[in-house]
Design an enzyme around this catalytic site. Structure first.
Site, mmCIF file in Angstrom:
data_model
loop_
_atom_site.group_PDB
_atom_site.id
_atom_site.type_symbol
_atom_site.label_atom_id
_atom_site.label_comp_id
_atom_site.label_asym_id
_atom_site.label_seq_id
_atom_site.Cartn_x
_atom_site.Cartn_y
_atom_site.Cartn_z
ATOM 1 N N ASP A 152 -7.839 86.576 85.058
ATOM 2 C CA ASP A 152 -7.180 85.443 85.706
ATOM 3 C C ASP A 152 -8.183 84.296 85.791
ATOM 4 O O ASP A 152 -9.098 84.305 86.611
ATOM 5 C CB ASP A 152 -6.710 85.858 87.104
ATOM 6 C CG ASP A 152 -6.097 84.704 87.888
ATOM 7 O OD1 ASP A 152 -5.749 83.688 87.268
ATOM 8 O OD2 ASP A 152 -5.990 84.827 89.131
ATOM 9 N N ASP B 52 -0.382 81.777 86.068
ATOM 10 C CA ASP B 52 -0.667 82.581 87.253
ATOM 11 C C ASP B 52 0.591 82.789 88.092
ATOM 12 O O ASP B 52 0.769 83.846 88.708
ATOM 13 C CB ASP B 52 -1.771 81.940 88.090
ATOM 14 C CG ASP B 52 -1.494 80.483 88.435
ATOM 15 O OD1 ASP B 52 -0.683 79.833 87.754
ATOM 16 O OD2 ASP B 52 -2.108 79.983 89.399
ATOM 17 N N TYR C 153 13.676 78.466 84.413
ATOM 18 C CA TYR C 153 12.872 77.286 84.750
ATOM 19 C C TYR C 153 13.167 76.220 83.707
ATOM 20 O O TYR C 153 13.184 76.510 82.508
ATOM 21 C CB TYR C 153 11.379 77.680 84.712
ATOM 22 C CG TYR C 153 10.452 76.839 85.551
ATOM 23 C CD1 TYR C 153 10.500 76.893 86.936
ATOM 24 C CD2 TYR C 153 9.499 76.021 84.951
ATOM 25 C CE1 TYR C 153 9.619 76.150 87.703
ATOM 26 C CE2 TYR C 153 8.615 75.272 85.714
ATOM 27 C CZ TYR C 153 8.687 75.339 87.095
ATOM 28 O OH TYR C 153 7.814 74.600 87.864
#
Length: 241
Positions: free
Chosen positions: A7, A92, A83
């Site tokens: 990440d 993330d 979306y």
């Protein structure tokens, strides 16, 4: 199956080392060289990478030596993405949504990720990422007050902060700044949580990010499921493409 999940955030690089579903070790590293050294020692089957911005050089280095999955809304995922601009959706946020679906499958979940920004994301009980909102985090607000004014000082977050009544009563300029930022943000979180719960009474609220414990301590009336490594766990659920 041994996976390494990476990440690459705004302020930190977090790495998780998984044996199937078990997180054997996690690390916060300072450089790409540190990541490669630790990955090489672990000898993973796959690497799953998520980043808030492009790291093409680093990705190309990894691809020379390892099987790598770069997170995107356009790859095969355990959840669906609803979306309007999926190409702009933070990787993330995708990983955290997958992590929430892993911890609380077939439940309506609100994910609150408190880092540089605070993101609020909703995953429906049918496994659809429905969207959310983005707000400045605690430290970003403190920096903005200092940067955009002539006299207000730059302050650090006091992690011992605790205000039982959530009423700002600062008696000095420093106290007024801290209480305005901290209490104001806590009331924002509380308001958003209650807005969602008015529609989804059985809502699962999952909290992650560097300020998760500060939030949980100061909002004891809200039942949070704190999952510090939510993004890393979410990345580990992404199937090899």
């Amino acid at each position: 199956m041994r996976n390494v999940t990476i990440d690459l955030g705004n302020t930190r690089i977090k790495v998780g080392f998984f044996e199937k579903q078990v997180l054997l070790k996690k690390a916060i590293v300072e450089s790409y060289e540190d990541i490669i050294q630790q990955i090489d020692f672990f000898s993973p089957d796959n690497i799953i990478l998520c980043s808030v911005y492009s790291h093409h050089d680093f990705e190309n280095i990894l691809k020379k030596y390892f099987q790598i999955i770069v997170v995107s809304p356009f790859i095969d995922l355990p959840i669906k993405i609803d979306y309007k601009t999926p190409e702009t959706l933070g990787k993330d946020r995708i990983a955290a949504a997958i992590g929430a679906w892993t911890y609380a499958p077939f439940q309506n979940s609100l994910i609150i990720d408190s880092g540089s920004c605070i993101t609020y994301d909703f995953v429906s009980d049918s496994g659809v990422f429905e969207g959310g909102c983005i707000s400045p985090g605690f430290q970003m607000k403190l920096k903005a007050l200092n940067f955009y004014t002539a006299k207000l000082p730059l302050l650090e977050i006091p992690h011992h902060f605790h205000n039982k009544q959530i009423i700002p009563l600062g008696k000095t300029t420093q106290e007024s700044i801290l209480e305005g930022v901290l209490i104001g943000t806590l009331l924002e979180i509380k308001g958003i949580v209650y807005s969602y719960k008015s529609l989804y009474p059985q809502l699962q609220i999952i909290l992650c990010g560097g300020d998760a414990e500060l939030i949980k301590k100061n909002l004891p009336e809200i039942h949070f499921l704190v999952q510090e490594d939510l993004v890393l766990f979410g990345l580990n659920q992404i199937p090899y493409q």
